[in-house]
Scaffold this active site. Structure first.
Site, PDB file in Angstrom:
ATOM      1  N   HIS A 137      16.785 -37.980   2.201  1.00 18.60           N
ATOM      2  CA  HIS A 137      15.720 -38.084   3.198  1.00 18.60           C
ATOM      3  C   HIS A 137      14.390 -37.557   2.678  1.00 18.60           C
ATOM      4  O   HIS A 137      13.532 -37.150   3.468  1.00 18.60           O
ATOM      5  CB  HIS A 137      16.122 -37.346   4.478  1.00 18.60           C
TER       6      HIS A 137
ATOM      7  N   GLU B  52      18.118 -18.614  -0.341  1.00 16.56           N
ATOM      8  CA  GLU B  52      17.909 -17.318  -0.969  1.00 16.56           C
ATOM      9  C   GLU B  52      17.785 -17.450  -2.480  1.00 16.56           C
ATOM     10  O   GLU B  52      16.961 -16.776  -3.111  1.00 16.56           O
ATOM     11  CB  GLU B  52      19.051 -16.372  -0.589  1.00 16.56           C
TER      12      GLU B  52
ATOM     13  N   LYS C 149       6.935  -4.814  -1.415  1.00 18.84           N
ATOM     14  CA  LYS C 149       8.311  -4.560  -0.998  1.00 18.84           C
ATOM     15  C   LYS C 149       8.434  -4.471   0.508  1.00 18.84           C
ATOM     16  O   LYS C 149       9.292  -5.078   1.111  1.00 18.84           O
ATOM     17  CB  LYS C 149       8.812  -3.262  -1.644  1.00 18.84           C
TER      18      LYS C 149
ATOM     19  N   CYS D 172       0.840  -1.187   0.000  1.00 18.30           N
ATOM     20  CA  CYS D 172       0.000   0.000   0.000  1.00 18.30           C
ATOM     21  C   CYS D 172       0.881   1.244   0.000  1.00 18.30           C
ATOM     22  O   CYS D 172       2.015   1.219   0.459  1.00 18.30           O
ATOM     23  CB  CYS D 172      -0.962   0.044   1.181  1.00 18.30           C
TER      24      CYS D 172
ATOM     25  N   ARG E 144       6.204  -0.992  -4.096  1.00 20.66           N
ATOM     26  CA  ARG E 144       5.740  -1.584  -2.835  1.00 20.66           C
ATOM     27  C   ARG E 144       4.732  -2.708  -3.067  1.00 20.66           C
ATOM     28  O   ARG E 144       4.464  -3.501  -2.171  1.00 20.66           O
ATOM     29  CB  ARG E 144       5.087  -0.501  -1.966  1.00 20.66           C
TER      30      ARG E 144
ATOM     31  N   GLU F 206      10.064 -16.065  -6.526  1.00 21.93           N
ATOM     32  CA  GLU F 206       9.466 -14.729  -6.435  1.00 21.93           C
ATOM     33  C   GLU F 206       9.208 -14.110  -7.804  1.00 21.93           C
ATOM     34  O   GLU F 206       8.137 -13.529  -8.028  1.00 21.93           O
ATOM     35  CB  GLU F 206      10.403 -13.792  -5.650  1.00 21.93           C
TER      36      GLU F 206
ATOM     37  N   LYS G 279      14.483 -16.303  -4.672  1.00 22.09           N
ATOM     38  CA  LYS G 279      14.533 -15.369  -5.799  1.00 22.09           C
ATOM     39  C   LYS G 279      13.848 -15.967  -7.030  1.00 22.09           C
ATOM     40  O   LYS G 279      13.099 -15.293  -7.728  1.00 22.09           O
ATOM     41  CB  LYS G 279      15.981 -15.017  -6.137  1.00 22.09           C
TER      42      LYS G 279
ATOM     43  N   ASN H 193      -3.320   2.949   5.215  1.00 14.73           N
ATOM     44  CA  ASN H 193      -2.491   1.738   5.173  1.00 14.73           C
ATOM     45  C   ASN H 193      -2.618   1.024   6.507  1.00 14.73           C
ATOM     46  O   ASN H 193      -2.788   1.662   7.547  1.00 14.73           O
ATOM     47  CB  ASN H 193      -1.018   2.083   4.954  1.00 14.73           C
ATOM     48  N   GLY H 194      -2.495  -0.303   6.480  1.00 17.95           N
ATOM     49  CA  GLY H 194      -2.586  -1.070   7.714  1.00 17.95           C
ATOM     50  C   GLY H 194      -3.896  -1.828   7.808  1.00 17.95           C
ATOM     51  O   GLY H 194      -4.619  -1.989   6.813  1.00 17.95           O
TER      52      GLY H 194
ATOM     53  N   TRP I 269      -3.000  -2.642  -1.638  1.00 14.38           N
ATOM     54  CA  TRP I 269      -2.675  -4.072  -1.700  1.00 14.38           C
ATOM     55  C   TRP I 269      -3.742  -4.774  -0.883  1.00 14.38           C
ATOM     56  O   TRP I 269      -3.846  -4.578   0.323  1.00 14.38           O
ATOM     57  CB  TRP I 269      -1.286  -4.327  -1.113  1.00 14.38           C
TER      58      TRP I 269
END
Length: 617
Positions: free
Chosen positions: A514, A491, A612, A2, A27, A498, A495, A108-109, A78
């Site tokens: 395993h 990581e 973001k 947002c 964002r 994402e 990536k 926002n929130g 968002w």
């Protein structure tokens, strides 16, 4: 996650608001809207989709001169409550008796107790036209103003009823000379201009109009006019905060010659790592005083470390755990913030509580720190990229990564600069636990080599682009690593998933037999980070297990070990000190993910469903 922009000026503010929204697109969002005070009315335009869709929807009003107001608010949403549709987009409005908009708000929130407030407002005759938690804010403010409160007092009274997190921007039809804002648990800054003032979720949104900012604290409510800014804390007392000048230029938030922000930020890593190291190391020594006046005292008392973070920052914390326990010889625990904050935890005496966050506003990480501080915490330290952010203000000690603005949602330079910062912290702790001066000097000398090693790794870009073609038709991938390289594999997998939307998972290579080995076949790419270290022989055995089952291996190796993988797709890095391997080996994985995403045609900088800065739970 947002984005809010607001402005009060002596000139039309529509273009300022729209440009601010564009600068906040990184964002993550799914709809956008704008509301302007137009003399005898408040005009609102909203659209599902991108800011470009909002501009198209507003075009007719612009041509008619009906969006030239000098007071306004704008928002990118968002979705949390309600689908990403126009009716749920912000700004939300509340009507006066003649059915014209009486006031408009952006938020926002999350208002956690919105259902209770909504039922009370419905009983008073207010009608709700959206599925959001935000609409209760607009109607509650209308109710309070109607009862006789000023807009400022109405906002103060309203926020006292809210449970959850919020950043608010409010305009009212009968108050053409005031913009009201408030924040709790969600970032909001005030931009200071000349005869004009602004609000935004991020200073980046306002760099086209100002480089001077006031960072609000939790519980603050502020009133902006043409002439100045008045800020009041949660007790209603007037407070004054310093005006901070933004230290990065406007160009740092542009793509320049690069196709995507992510690629630009990957290529910035040699330079920004220099900024991270600058002033913190000499030729052969850590300059601990650069960490701040409290650093030595906190490091002297540290007997254990607790790291809390989310996403990519969590992976940097996992690497730090290996460093801290190996070099400093003290126990280090690392946990995902959203788990840590909701379970019974034990903090041993002498624990240094380290949080890691690119934005400094990550909701779960911030809440975890606040919870830990209730328990006589010895001290807290944040590794962060944003000065003045909430985590910076809440922590005893801050180490800024100095990475500059990172616009791409998939973090790159923030990760590597976090690693460098954490390595400096490790050296500071290791000093107190037996690290010899000669050993420290060697580590510092290796850090001086790091920017060039990163630059050398970027020269592999063309070769990695060719390797990426092997992933164009894949839907799944495995990443493997041993020891400290396991977090690097995590990581790398993050990536890839994402930005390319390929399902990717990472495992310690020793766990292959395993369970994950059942997935290996000719259609499963297996990406392995394989430096020349003490676990190399163990790793080779794991790779033989993949080969035996027809798996397709992609190996990131250094020039001392590359000969062992001549039959595989190999990316070869220059030999380096083992302490630098987690940082340098990350670069090829970032480039691989980037080129795969480009081949698949995804939105590299704004991947679907992601934001973001995650400022809600």
């Amino acid at each position: 996650m947002c984005g809010i922009v607001g402005a009060i000026a002596q000139r039309p503010v529509k273009d300022i608001l729209i440009e601010g929204l564009k600068r906040l697109e990184y964002r993550g969002y799914d709809s956008a809207g704008i509301a302007l005070h137009q003399g005898d009315q408040i005009t609102r335009v909203r659209a599902a989709g991108k800011v470009a869709d909002l501009e198209a929807a507003a075009q007719e009003l612009v041509q008619a001169g009906k969006l030239d107001g000098k007071l306004g608010i704008a928002h990118t949403r968002w979705a949390t409550h309600g689908k990403p549709t126009e009716r749920n987009a912000h700004p939300h409005i509340s009507f006066s008796e003649n059915d014209g908009p009486k006031l408009a708000i952006v938020h926002n929130g999350i208002i956690e107790n919105y259902e209770i407030i909504r039922e009370e407002l419905k009983a008073k005759g207010y009608e709700f036209t959206s599925d959001t938690d935000t609409e209760v804010v607009a109607h509650l403010l209308n109710s309070l103003v109607t009862s006789g409160l000023s807009l400022m007092n109405a906002v103060q009274a309203a926020v006292a009823q809210f449970e959850g997190a919020y950043a608010l921007g409010v305009i009212e039809l009968s108050n053409p000379e005031r913009l009201i804002c408030a924040r709790l648990g969600s970032p909001l800054v005030i931009g200071i201009g000349s005869g004009e003032n602004f609000i935004a979720s991020d200073a980046l949104a306002l760099l086209q109009v100002t480089d001077r900012f006031i960072y609000l604290e939790d519980g603050d409510v502020a009133e902006l006019t043409l002439d100045g800014v008045s800020v009041f804390n949660s007790e209603g007392e007037a407070v004054e905060y310093p005006v901070t000048k933004f230290e990065h230029g406007v160009d740092s938030a542009s793509k320049g010659e690069y196709r995507h922000y992510m690629l630009k930020e990957i290529y910035e890593q040699p330079e920004v790592v220099k900024h991270t190291l600058e002033g913190r190391i000499s030729q052969d020594k850590l300059l601990e005083q650069a960490f701040g006046p409290k650093a030595a005292e906190l490091f002297d008392q540290t007997k254990a470390v607790q790291i809390v973070a989310c996403g990519t920052s969590y992976h940097s914390g996992l690497v730090a755990k290996y460093w801290i326990e190996e070099l400093a010889g003290i126990p280090c625990n690392i946990e995902v913030a959203s788990e840590y904050r909701y379970r019974k935890t034990v903090l041993v005496d002498g624990t240094l509580f380290i949080t890691i966050s690119q934005s400094g506003e990550t909701a779960d990480t911030l809440a975890a720190l606040k919870e830990a501080k209730k328990r006589n915490l010895m001290g807290s330290l944040v590794v962060c990229n944003v000065p003045g952010s909430s985590l910076v203000r809440e922590s005893d000690l801050c180490i800024l990564t100095n990475a500059g603005p990172e616009i791409g949602v998939a973090s790159t330079k923030a990760f590597t600069t976090q690693l460098v910062s954490l390595l400096l912290i490790t050296i500071a702790l290791a000093r107190r636990n037996g690290l010899a001066e000669t050993a420290e000097a060697e580590l510092i000398r290796q850090l001086h080599k790091l920017p060039q090693l990163l630059a050398d790794s970027l020269e592999l870009d063309e070769a990695i682009q060719k390797v990426s073609e092997q992933f164009a038709d894949k839907h799944n991938a495995l990443f493997l690593g041993r020891g400290i390289m396991y977090p690097v594999a995590l990581e790398g997998a993050l990536k890839l998933k994402e930005i390319s939307y390929i399902h990717a998972e990472a495992y310690p290579a020793g766990e292959l037999k395993h369970g994950p080995l059942a997935l290996v076949d000719a259609d499963m790419p297996v990406v392995t980070v394989a430096p020349n270290n003490e676990l190399l022989d163990k790793l080779r055995s794991n790779l033989e297990e993949v080969r035996a089952r027809g798996g397709q291996l992609f190996v990131v190796a250094d020039d001392k070990t590359v000969g062992h993988y001549s039959d595989d797709h190999t990316i070869t890095l220059n030999e380096m000190h083992s302490i630098l391997e987690p940082i340098v080996f990350t670069i090829p994985l970032q480039l691989l993910s980037y080129h795969v995403a480009v081949l698949k045609g995804t939105d590299v900088d704004q991947p679907r469903n992601l934001a973001k800065s995650v400022t809600v739970e």
